[in-house]
Design a protein around this motif. Structure first.
Motif, short mmCIF file in Angstrom:
data_model
loop_
_atom_site.label_atom_id
_atom_site.label_comp_id
_atom_site.label_asym_id
_atom_site.label_seq_id
_atom_site.Cartn_x
_atom_site.Cartn_y
_atom_site.Cartn_z
N ASP A 159 0.83 -1.21 0.00
CA ASP A 159 0.00 0.00 0.00
C ASP A 159 0.86 1.26 0.00
O ASP A 159 0.59 2.22 -0.74
N GLN A 160 1.91 1.25 0.81
CA GLN A 160 2.79 2.41 0.90
C GLN A 160 3.59 2.62 -0.38
O GLN A 160 3.82 3.75 -0.81
N ILE A 161 4.00 1.52 -1.01
CA ILE A 161 4.73 1.62 -2.29
C ILE A 161 3.82 2.21 -3.36
O ILE A 161 4.23 3.07 -4.15
N GLN A 162 2.55 1.78 -3.37
CA GLN A 162 1.58 2.32 -4.32
C GLN A 162 1.34 3.81 -4.05
O GLN A 162 1.26 4.61 -4.99
N LYS A 163 1.22 4.16 -2.78
CA LYS A 163 1.03 5.56 -2.40
C LYS A 163 2.24 6.40 -2.82
O LYS A 163 2.09 7.52 -3.32
N LEU A 164 3.43 5.83 -2.65
CA LEU A 164 4.66 6.51 -3.03
C LEU A 164 4.68 6.80 -4.52
O LEU A 164 5.02 7.91 -4.96
N GLU A 165 4.28 5.83 -5.31
CA GLU A 165 4.23 6.00 -6.77
C GLU A 165 3.23 7.09 -7.16
O GLU A 165 3.51 7.91 -8.04
N GLN A 166 2.07 7.09 -6.50
CA GLN A 166 1.05 8.10 -6.79
C GLN A 166 1.55 9.50 -6.43
O GLN A 166 1.32 10.47 -7.16
#
Length: 360
Positions: A159-166
């Motif tokens: 989830d945090q990696i996805q948030k980081l990408e966004q």
């Protein structure tokens, strides 16, 4: 003959007067068109300054979120490492217990009873086996808990990696918007610079801007509610810090244009540097003002106000309480400035006073 000459002179004078009237009317029309164009350009400048302010604040917020997300990922990685270590230790302990149970022989309680050994010995053996079994069950439950936690950590990591990408995508978009708005502002400034004003027109323009500022300060002074906790600045002469570190480019009282004098100081500082309030107070104004760009005005009580202009972004809203040294804006060049810097005023009961008497 004399009459003919006189008539010719009158006709010539009338023609010249007519030409002069036409020239004056043409000049008035030209001035009117130029003023209209300038008003449109200043509206565009206001729009660009406000847009840049919003983008800069969005970039700052995204940057903070990126830092928080990176920190969260670092924390999760540490948790994952600790859980994997704990999982390996629990696996080794379970394997050791199973090997010990296997080497101790058959665990069939019925067969143990049928061996017809003494009841006391049988009881001791059963108790021992129950103890081992209970220990194994506890270790298995702990192992399952560790596996569950590890699974949750991995999900949160994703989830945090996805948030980081966004956030990185958002930051890229914001930087692109910033560049576009900056280019638009530069084009507007260039167009305004082409419309060269003579000394009288410049004086009139500055007079109008000063009048607008004075009227705005008078309006917000009426709206301000004096707080008992705000004690003003009368006892703080030469005790306050400047709102930003920078060289004074324009001093209080120096010539501005014609008879107009500087009512504050213009401090040189790079774009984006934090502007801090000189003393605690309440924000009375936080908006764009013609000639001064993005402006924040802070009420310090007892009729004292401080003004911060030409900002790139405003960090506080009307009604916000601010403390001494708290960031309230970012240095910029809004309002049509060609160089970045901060315009700073201190006023008492509406009258501008020399900031050097308060700041050291």
């Amino acid at each position: 003959m004399a009459n003919a000459t006189l008539l010719a002179q009158e006709t010539s004078s009338a023609q010249k007067l007519d030409q002069l009237k036409k020239a004056i009317n043409q000049q008035k029309t030209t001035i009117k068109q130029v003023n209209k164009q300038r008003e449109e350009l200043e509206k565009q400048l206001q729009k660009s300054d406000l847009a840049i302010s919003q983008v800069v604040k969005a970039i700052a917020k995204t940057k903070q979120q990126l830092a928080e997300t990176q920190q969260k990922l670092t924390t999760l990685e540490k948790q994952q490492t600790e859980l994997l270590k704990k999982k390996n230790q629990q696996e080794l302990l379970l394997a050791k217990q199973l090997r010990a149970a296997y080497s101790s022989g058959n665990h069939d309680y019925i067969k143990l009873l049928l061996n017809q050994e003494s009841p006391a010995k049988v009881q001791r053996s059963i108790t021992y086996y129950q103890y081992l079994n209970t220990a194994r069950i506890e270790e298995i439950e702990q192992f399952k808990t560790t596996i569950d936690k590890l699974h949750q950590v991995k999900i949160e990591q994703m989830d945090q990696i996805q948030k980081l990408e966004q956030l990185q995508q958002a930051q890229s978009k914001q930087q692109k918007e910033f560049s576009q708005e900056k280019n638009q502002r530069e084009q507007t400034i260039a167009k305004l610079s082409k419309q060269l004003l003579n000394d009288q027109q410049t004086l009139e323009k500055l007079e109008q801007e000063e009048a607008n500022l004075k009227a705005a300060l008078a309006r917000i002074a009426k709206l301000s509610q004096q707080e008992e906790s705000l004690k003003g600045l009368s006892r703080l002469k030469r005790k306050l810090s400047w709102p930003v570190n920078g060289k004074i480019r324009r001093s209080f009282g120096s010539s501005k244009q014609g008879y107009l004098k500087w009512k504050g100081v213009l401090l040189s500082a790079p774009t984006g540097r934090q502007v801090t309030t000189i003393h605690n107070g309440t924000v009375l104004f936080s908006d764009w003002l013609k000639g001064y760009g993005l402006v924040t005005v802070v009420d310090h009580g007892e009729g004292y106000m401080s003004l911060y202009g030409h900002n790139q972004a405003l960090l506080k809203s009307v009604g916000d309480r601010v403390e001494t040294g708290e960031p309230i804006a970012l240095v910029g060049q809004s309002g049509g400035q060609e160089q970045s810097g901060l315009y700073f005023e201190i006023r008492h009961n509406g009258q501008a006073v020399n900031p050097k008497l308060w700041c050291r």
